[in-house]
Design a protein around this motif. Structure first.
Motif, short mmCIF file in Angstrom:
data_model
loop_
_atom_site.label_atom_id
_atom_site.label_comp_id
_atom_site.label_asym_id
_atom_site.label_seq_id
_atom_site.Cartn_x
_atom_site.Cartn_y
_atom_site.Cartn_z
N MET A 1 0.84 -1.19 0.00
CA MET A 1 0.00 0.00 0.00
C MET A 1 0.89 1.25 0.00
SD MET A 1 -2.83 1.26 2.79
CE MET A 1 -3.91 -0.13 2.42
N MET A 2 0.52 2.18 -0.84
CA MET A 2 1.28 3.43 -0.92
C MET A 2 1.05 4.27 0.34
SD MET A 2 0.84 6.39 -3.74
CE MET A 2 1.54 8.01 -3.47
N PRO A 3 2.14 4.82 0.96
CA PRO A 3 1.96 5.64 2.16
C PRO A 3 1.18 6.90 1.87
CG PRO A 3 4.20 5.82 1.32
CD PRO A 3 3.54 4.72 0.55
N LEU A 4 0.37 7.31 2.84
CA LEU A 4 -0.41 8.53 2.69
C LEU A 4 0.52 9.74 2.67
CD1 LEU A 4 -3.37 7.82 5.12
CD2 LEU A 4 -3.41 7.77 2.61
N PRO A 5 0.25 10.70 1.80
CA PRO A 5 1.13 11.89 1.74
C PRO A 5 0.90 12.79 2.95
CG PRO A 5 -0.74 12.21 0.30
CD PRO A 5 -0.83 10.79 0.82
N PRO A 6 1.95 13.47 3.38
CA PRO A 6 1.75 14.50 4.41
C PRO A 6 1.05 15.70 3.80
CG PRO A 6 4.00 14.54 3.63
CD PRO A 6 3.34 13.37 2.97
N ALA A 172 7.30 19.34 8.86
CA ALA A 172 6.37 19.05 7.77
C ALA A 172 7.07 19.17 6.42
CB ALA A 172 5.19 20.02 7.83
N GLY A 173 7.95 20.15 6.27
CA GLY A 173 8.70 20.28 5.02
C GLY A 173 9.63 19.10 4.80
N ARG A 174 10.30 18.67 5.86
CA ARG A 174 11.20 17.51 5.72
C ARG A 174 10.42 16.24 5.39
NH1 ARG A 174 14.07 20.39 9.98
NH2 ARG A 174 12.74 19.44 11.57
N ARG A 175 9.24 16.07 6.02
CA ARG A 175 8.42 14.88 5.74
C ARG A 175 7.92 14.88 4.31
NH1 ARG A 175 4.49 16.14 9.57
NH2 ARG A 175 3.05 15.02 8.22
N TRP A 176 7.52 16.06 3.83
CA TRP A 176 7.05 16.14 2.44
C TRP A 176 8.17 15.77 1.47
CZ3 TRP A 176 2.49 16.56 -0.03
CH2 TRP A 176 2.54 16.82 -1.40
N ALA A 177 9.36 16.30 1.71
CA ALA A 177 10.50 16.01 0.84
C ALA A 177 10.79 14.52 0.82
CB ALA A 177 11.72 16.80 1.30
N THR A 178 10.76 13.90 1.99
CA THR A 178 11.02 12.46 2.08
C THR A 178 9.96 11.67 1.34
OG1 THR A 178 12.13 12.72 4.21
CG2 THR A 178 11.29 10.52 3.67
N VAL A 180 8.01 12.64 -1.22
CA VAL A 180 8.12 12.82 -2.67
C VAL A 180 9.29 12.01 -3.22
CG1 VAL A 180 8.61 14.48 -4.50
CG2 VAL A 180 7.00 15.07 -2.69
N LEU A 181 10.39 11.98 -2.47
CA LEU A 181 11.58 11.28 -2.96
C LEU A 181 11.46 9.76 -2.83
CD1 LEU A 181 14.39 13.58 -1.54
CD2 LEU A 181 13.75 13.32 -3.94
N ASP A 182 10.83 9.29 -1.75
CA ASP A 182 10.85 7.86 -1.45
C ASP A 182 9.61 7.11 -1.93
OD1 ASP A 182 13.22 8.39 -0.24
OD2 ASP A 182 12.47 8.24 1.82
N SER A 183 8.54 7.83 -2.20
CA SER A 183 7.30 7.14 -2.58
C SER A 183 7.27 6.85 -4.08
CB SER A 183 6.08 8.00 -2.21
OG SER A 183 6.00 8.19 -0.82
N LYS A 184 6.71 5.72 -4.41
CA LYS A 184 6.46 5.40 -5.82
C LYS A 184 5.06 5.90 -6.14
CE LYS A 184 6.58 1.67 -9.20
NZ LYS A 184 6.77 0.22 -9.43
N LEU A 185 5.02 7.05 -6.81
CA LEU A 185 3.73 7.68 -7.06
C LEU A 185 2.95 6.91 -8.12
CD1 LEU A 185 4.84 11.42 -7.15
CD2 LEU A 185 3.91 10.14 -5.23
N PRO A 186 1.64 6.83 -7.97
CA PRO A 186 0.83 6.16 -8.98
C PRO A 186 0.78 6.98 -10.26
CG PRO A 186 -0.57 7.21 -7.37
CD PRO A 186 0.83 7.34 -6.86
N PRO A 187 0.43 6.36 -11.38
CA PRO A 187 0.40 7.10 -12.66
C PRO A 187 -0.64 8.20 -12.70
CG PRO A 187 -0.53 4.88 -12.90
CD PRO A 187 0.10 4.93 -11.55
N THR A 188 -1.57 8.20 -11.75
CA THR A 188 -2.58 9.25 -11.73
C THR A 188 -2.03 10.57 -11.16
OG1 THR A 188 -3.30 8.42 -9.57
CG2 THR A 188 -4.52 7.67 -11.52
#
Length: 285
Positions: A1-6, A172-178, A180-188
């Motif tokens: 399951m893809m982690p929820l974004p901050p 919150a900024g550090r969590r967002w950066a992590t 975006v960099l670490d998550s495999k975003l869906p094609p949507t």
């Protein structure tokens, strides 16, 4: 399951003052930073003439840009002044470079801007972080400073009443950066439409600076001899004790409290801010 974004971190709009613009360039520094720099002045004057008349140097606050001074710049130019304004490294339209972010570095960057433009001395107007930088410039580069207005400045991190939960915002900024960099975003999801990891990390770094610095011994400000105004809003987030410590440390400094205003002096009380700059100029004449 893809982690929820901050929650996405906040972004700001960017707008220029409406005063006549004589110069708009990015000034390249040795570490790779490129500072978006602007010169505003009365219409019809050559750039050399504008810069040769002891301009005002405007230094903005943390995470902002020179656009925060738009209303103040317009009033100063209407009074016949030239204003040099630049976006601090990693902020506004300026790039970050590789050097550590410190208030001393920001002050050194201001000297580089003046050197590039061929300006020997300037009346320095600083707000918030820029107010800290104004104090450092007057202390460490007295020959380059004709006068200072230090608005909403503090000497220590403890001198700020934290109305924004700066620590949580930085995290919150550090969590967002992590994410975006670490998550495999869906094609949507198109990542180019999201706040970038680079910008989020930069903003977190700037907020962390407020938590870690400055550490200015008020005794070191005792050598400041130029006309000085310590400016603060009645409801400012700077503690009164810290404001008084700055004013008491600088011999002859004028302490001005703007009634009914918080920390947003340039936007909410531009007439009061411009008046103190113009008063300093009269004291220099």
């Amino acid at each position: 399951m893809m982690p929820l974004p901050p929650r996405p971190y906040r972004t700001t709009s960017y707008g220029l003052p409406t005063s006549p613009l004589a110069y708009a360039q990015r000034i390249a520094l040795a570490d790779g930073a490129r500072l978006a720099t602007f010169v505003y002045g009365p219409e019809g004057k050559a750039l050399a003439d504008l810069l040769g008349a002891t301009p005002v140097l405007a230094l903005h606050g943390n995470g902002g840009s020179h656009a925060g001074f738009a209303a103040v710049i317009e009033r100063l130019v209407a009074a016949g002044c030239t204003v040099v304004a630049f976006d601090a490294r990693g902020q506004g339209q300026s790039t970050r470079g590789t050097l550590a972010l410190t208030y001393e570095q920001f002050a050194d960057d201001a000297i580089c801007v003046l050197d590039t433009l061929g300006v020997e001395r300037a009346h320095v107007l600083g707000h918030s972080d820029g107010g800290i930088e104004a104090l450092l410039l007057a202390r460490d580069h007295a020959d380059r400073v004709a006068s200072i207005v230090a608005g909403g400045a503090n000497l220590t991190p403890e001198g700020v009443i934290d109305e924004w939960d700066t620590s949580a915002s930085a995290e919150a900024g550090r969590r967002w950066a992590t994410w975006v960099l670490d998550s495999k975003l869906p094609p949507t999801i198109d990542p180019s439409l999201l706040p970038s990891a680079q910008n989020a990390s930069r903003d977190a770094e700037l907020l962390q600076l407020m938590l870690d610095e400055p550490h200015i011994d008020p005794a070191t400000l005792g050598g400041i001899s130029c006309p000085s105004c310590v400016l603060v809003g009645e409801h400012d987030c700077i503690t009164r004790d810290e404001t008084l410590a700055i004013a008491d440390a600088i011999e002859g400094a004028r302490l001005v409290t703007v009634p009914g205003v918080g920390h947003g002096l340039p936007r909410n009380a531009p007439d009061s801010v411009a008046l103190q700059v113009l008063t300093n100029m009269l004291l220099c004449s």
